[in-house]
Design a protein around this motif. Sequence first.
Motif, PDB file in Angstrom:
ATOM      1  N   SER A  77      -4.842   8.355   6.901  1.00  0.00           N
ATOM      2  CA  SER A  77      -3.712   7.621   6.329  1.00  0.00           C
ATOM      3  C   SER A  77      -4.187   6.324   5.679  1.00  0.00           C
ATOM      4  CB  SER A  77      -2.712   7.284   7.433  1.00  0.00           C
ATOM      5  OG  SER A  77      -3.218   6.193   8.186  1.00  0.00           O
ATOM      6  N   ALA A  78      -3.273   5.682   4.971  1.00  0.00           N
ATOM      7  CA  ALA A  78      -3.587   4.405   4.312  1.00  0.00           C
ATOM      8  C   ALA A  78      -4.064   3.367   5.328  1.00  0.00           C
ATOM      9  CB  ALA A  78      -2.349   3.888   3.599  1.00  0.00           C
ATOM     10  N   PHE A  79      -3.647   3.548   6.582  1.00  0.00           N
ATOM     11  CA  PHE A  79      -4.027   2.574   7.616  1.00  0.00           C
ATOM     12  C   PHE A  79      -5.175   3.071   8.488  1.00  0.00           C
ATOM     13  CE2 PHE A  79       0.554   1.960   6.721  1.00  0.00           C
ATOM     14  CZ  PHE A  79       0.411   0.782   5.997  1.00  0.00           C
ATOM     15  N   GLY A  80      -5.779   4.177   8.082  1.00  0.00           N
ATOM     16  CA  GLY A  80      -7.000   4.628   8.752  1.00  0.00           C
ATOM     17  C   GLY A  80      -6.812   5.638   9.867  1.00  0.00           C
ATOM     18  N   ARG A  81      -5.557   6.093  10.109  1.00  0.00           N
ATOM     19  CA  ARG A  81      -5.346   7.068  11.182  1.00  0.00           C
ATOM     20  C   ARG A  81      -5.884   8.429  10.750  1.00  0.00           C
ATOM     21  NH1 ARG A  81      -1.361  10.666  12.353  1.00  0.00           N
ATOM     22  NH2 ARG A  81      -0.076   9.950  10.624  1.00  0.00           N
ATOM     23  N   ILE A  84       0.846  -1.203   0.000  1.00  0.00           N
ATOM     24  CA  ILE A  84       0.000   0.000   0.000  1.00  0.00           C
ATOM     25  C   ILE A  84       0.883   1.256   0.000  1.00  0.00           C
ATOM     26  CG2 ILE A  84      -1.688   1.325   1.343  1.00  0.00           C
ATOM     27  CD1 ILE A  84      -2.709  -1.342   2.494  1.00  0.00           C
ATOM     28  N   ILE A 118      -8.327  -1.504   8.214  1.00  0.00           N
ATOM     29  CA  ILE A 118      -7.137  -2.362   8.291  1.00  0.00           C
ATOM     30  C   ILE A 118      -6.813  -2.750   9.738  1.00  0.00           C
ATOM     31  CG2 ILE A 118      -4.625  -2.354   7.930  1.00  0.00           C
ATOM     32  CD1 ILE A 118      -5.158  -1.024   5.217  1.00  0.00           C
ATOM     33  N   PRO A 119      -6.781  -1.799  10.682  1.00  0.00           N
ATOM     34  CA  PRO A 119      -6.481  -2.216  12.064  1.00  0.00           C
ATOM     35  C   PRO A 119      -7.475  -3.258  12.589  1.00  0.00           C
ATOM     36  CG  PRO A 119      -6.279   0.156  11.866  1.00  0.00           C
ATOM     37  CD  PRO A 119      -6.858  -0.320  10.574  1.00  0.00           C
ATOM     38  N   LEU A 155       5.981   5.918  -7.178  1.00  0.00           N
ATOM     39  CA  LEU A 155       5.584   7.018  -8.058  1.00  0.00           C
ATOM     40  C   LEU A 155       6.262   8.336  -7.697  1.00  0.00           C
ATOM     41  CD1 LEU A 155       1.779   6.210  -8.327  1.00  0.00           C
ATOM     42  CD2 LEU A 155       3.451   6.043 -10.168  1.00  0.00           C
ATOM     43  N   LEU A 156       6.495   8.563  -6.411  1.00  0.00           N
ATOM     44  CA  LEU A 156       6.985   9.881  -5.999  1.00  0.00           C
ATOM     45  C   LEU A 156       8.397   9.874  -5.409  1.00  0.00           C
ATOM     46  CD1 LEU A 156       3.667  11.238  -4.410  1.00  0.00           C
ATOM     47  CD2 LEU A 156       4.676  11.925  -6.578  1.00  0.00           C
ATOM     48  N   ARG A 165      -3.697  15.720  -2.172  1.00  0.00           N
ATOM     49  CA  ARG A 165      -2.505  14.975  -1.732  1.00  0.00           C
ATOM     50  C   ARG A 165      -2.768  13.473  -1.834  1.00  0.00           C
ATOM     51  NH1 ARG A 165       1.818  13.400  -0.810  1.00  0.00           N
ATOM     52  NH2 ARG A 165       1.718  13.899  -2.994  1.00  0.00           N
ATOM     53  N   ALA A 166      -4.016  13.077  -1.658  1.00  0.00           N
ATOM     54  CA  ALA A 166      -4.350  11.655  -1.671  1.00  0.00           C
ATOM     55  C   ALA A 166      -4.443  11.071  -3.080  1.00  0.00           C
ATOM     56  CB  ALA A 166      -5.675  11.424  -0.944  1.00  0.00           C
ATOM     57  N   LYS A 208       2.065  19.159   7.056  1.00  0.00           N
ATOM     58  CA  LYS A 208       2.904  18.220   6.306  1.00  0.00           C
ATOM     59  C   LYS A 208       2.317  18.002   4.909  1.00  0.00           C
ATOM     60  CE  LYS A 208       4.986  15.099   9.131  1.00  0.00           C
ATOM     61  NZ  LYS A 208       4.932  13.929  10.002  1.00  0.00           N
ATOM     62  N   LYS A 243       2.954   4.221  -3.581  1.00  0.00           N
ATOM     63  CA  LYS A 243       3.120   5.676  -3.622  1.00  0.00           C
ATOM     64  C   LYS A 243       4.604   6.048  -3.734  1.00  0.00           C
ATOM     65  CE  LYS A 243       0.916   9.616  -1.483  1.00  0.00           C
ATOM     66  NZ  LYS A 243       0.077  10.080  -0.386  1.00  0.00           N
ATOM     67  N   THR A 263      -2.266  10.393  -5.198  1.00  0.00           N
ATOM     68  CA  THR A 263      -0.929   9.863  -5.507  1.00  0.00           C
ATOM     69  C   THR A 263      -0.065  10.874  -6.286  1.00  0.00           C
ATOM     70  OG1 THR A 263      -2.181   7.819  -5.783  1.00  0.00           O
ATOM     71  CG2 THR A 263       0.190   7.644  -5.987  1.00  0.00           C
ATOM     72  N   GLU A 305       4.124   3.973  10.734  1.00  0.00           N
ATOM     73  CA  GLU A 305       2.702   3.807  11.048  1.00  0.00           C
ATOM     74  C   GLU A 305       2.247   2.371  10.783  1.00  0.00           C
ATOM     75  OE1 GLU A 305      -0.021   6.555   9.150  1.00  0.00           O
ATOM     76  OE2 GLU A 305      -1.692   5.443  10.002  1.00  0.00           O
ATOM     77  N   VAL A 335       0.531  -0.083  13.551  1.00  0.00           N
ATOM     78  CA  VAL A 335      -0.744  -0.777  13.367  1.00  0.00           C
ATOM     79  C   VAL A 335      -0.573  -2.280  13.640  1.00  0.00           C
ATOM     80  CG1 VAL A 335      -2.418  -1.436  11.583  1.00  0.00           C
ATOM     81  CG2 VAL A 335      -1.715   0.927  11.790  1.00  0.00           C
TER      82      VAL A 335
END
Lengths: 297, 320
Positions: free
Chosen positions: B83-87, A13, A279-280, A20-21, B51-52, B97, A17, B54, A33, A37
Amino acid sequence: MEFSLMTLNLFFIIFYKYMLLHDKEELEENYEEMLDVISEAGFKYVDILGMEVDCLGIDYVKEQLDKHNLKVNSYMFSQQFAKTAADDAANRALDTEIINAGKQAVENAQNLGTKTLMLIPQVREDMSGMSKDEIHANMIRRMTPIVSYAKEVGITTVIEDTPNLQLHLCSTEDLKNVSAKIPEVRIVYDSGNMVLVDEDPVKYFHNFENEIAHVHLKDMQTTTNMQRRPDRGLDGRFWETAPSGAGVIDFKSICAAVKNSNFKGHPTIEFATSPEMSIPDALVASRVYFEKLWSEI
Amino acid sequence: MELYSNISHVDKKVSRIFFGTQSNQMCMGQDSTEVLDSVVACGIQTLDTARAYTASEKVIGDWMKKRGNRNDLVILSKGGHPSAFGRKRINDTDIRKDLERSLKYLQTDYIDIYLLHRDDPDVPVAEICEIMNALHNEGKIGAFGGSNWSVKRIQELNDYAHAHDLIPFEVSSPHYGLAEQIGISWDNTCESITGAGKAADRKWYADTQIPVIAYSSLGRGLMSGKFTSNNLDDVYKYMDEPARKGYAYEANFKRLARCEELAKEKGCLVPQIALAWMFYQGMNVYSIISTTNPERMKRNLAALDIQLTPEECKYLNLED
């Protein structure tokens, strides 16, 4: 039983990104992070990818794993073990390159404190023009010195019934053919891959019972969503990893077989989530699912 | 309706149609010079990114640098997405940021319109209002607001802003369009103002005239004209899973059939009718449209010239 978690589906995941960047600072933030998790979901062991080390550096990965109190259950190293290069000279050069990278992977595994190294053949291009014998010969020739080098330093090397059928390594017969020709290589039993060649997961376990040194618990479901890059089975159906317990794999029988075998390591959960669950939450659900099954056997 | 309008704290004219850059092509970082050039050539100088999305901001940044046209464009970007993990990431550190990264990839030192991509109801509106005002005062953002924010939270934040002599949210970007969002397309943190249950929200937007920058205005392809109401099997060909979950329902197919009927009568296209309908709802609506086909974008612009009667608007929305 303490189950381990394969980081693959989580790391991809954030890796996407990064590809690409190329923002390493952002990758590091996301990696931290990701480990938060995993750790918060109650895992104490992880199976990590060579790609994690390649992108972030071994010192950083080690530091982060220590910070999160996570131990490495296995180190998964991917290479183009099956590829045939343009000519003999190029092939010899590729052999050397892959074997040297494999030896480095052994050292990385040592450095990360795991005793298990998994070798994964990559498929980056169409291999339909190659014969099964040629593919097997390439893999055997390149894996053998790595396995031997690992053995010298006390690391067990494992290979699996790879789900990409172009590699001819998924059926019991093919996996036995290859593993028998690589001295000291052991098997990582993956509970899901063999459904692609219509073999029974429990019988498959018993086919390799004395050679199994590592276990992946992966559920499987058919899919029509090509964006998820599913694996194609012999019968033409497409398969992908399912959330634990939601797919077709009979984990009650598999966990019983594993528990009653000589395997004493930490089985590794291959994780997938569903749109209905974060996901968590899905990570916790996976761990709890297997812990409950295991305790009931 | 005029193509251009004004939004407070944006020092350029803003086109009623925004070009949405959440396409596979742009998110994957592929050069999009041709489509961006074409969009601007037909008068759309307002780009929507986040920002999301990509690599979308980087593609825009590279293109603007090549064309030297940054100051001719209105850029809307968004940050603070979970975030990608849900935060959840509605806090000073994460918003800053995201904004700094957006500025870096867009290769600019300001963003004309900056939105928080999601809300976090656990964070007091006062704190959020102060953060956004600070970013505005630092010259990094022009107008600001929320995407997928509820009317209740926007009103609370704006009450705080007015009481403390601060700038309120001056734009909002919910889902809006003729196709009602009936199922959940993405997740339950997205905010739609379609359907009977959201009539009060629409009245609030009509009363306040806060610009509504509507996303998925054509029902994520349902009203794009790519398929017709008499060939619904094509739903699976042209609509992805989130689109089908959100919009592929009988009531919307009926709206589509009525759009087709009216389009035939008026000699125009289905998406033109669907877009025109939005501009007749009494709200200050802007629409984000994404396409890889510049010709289709040009045709969408013609929606601004289509006249609809109140009866026709009611008929399209099944209110007859």
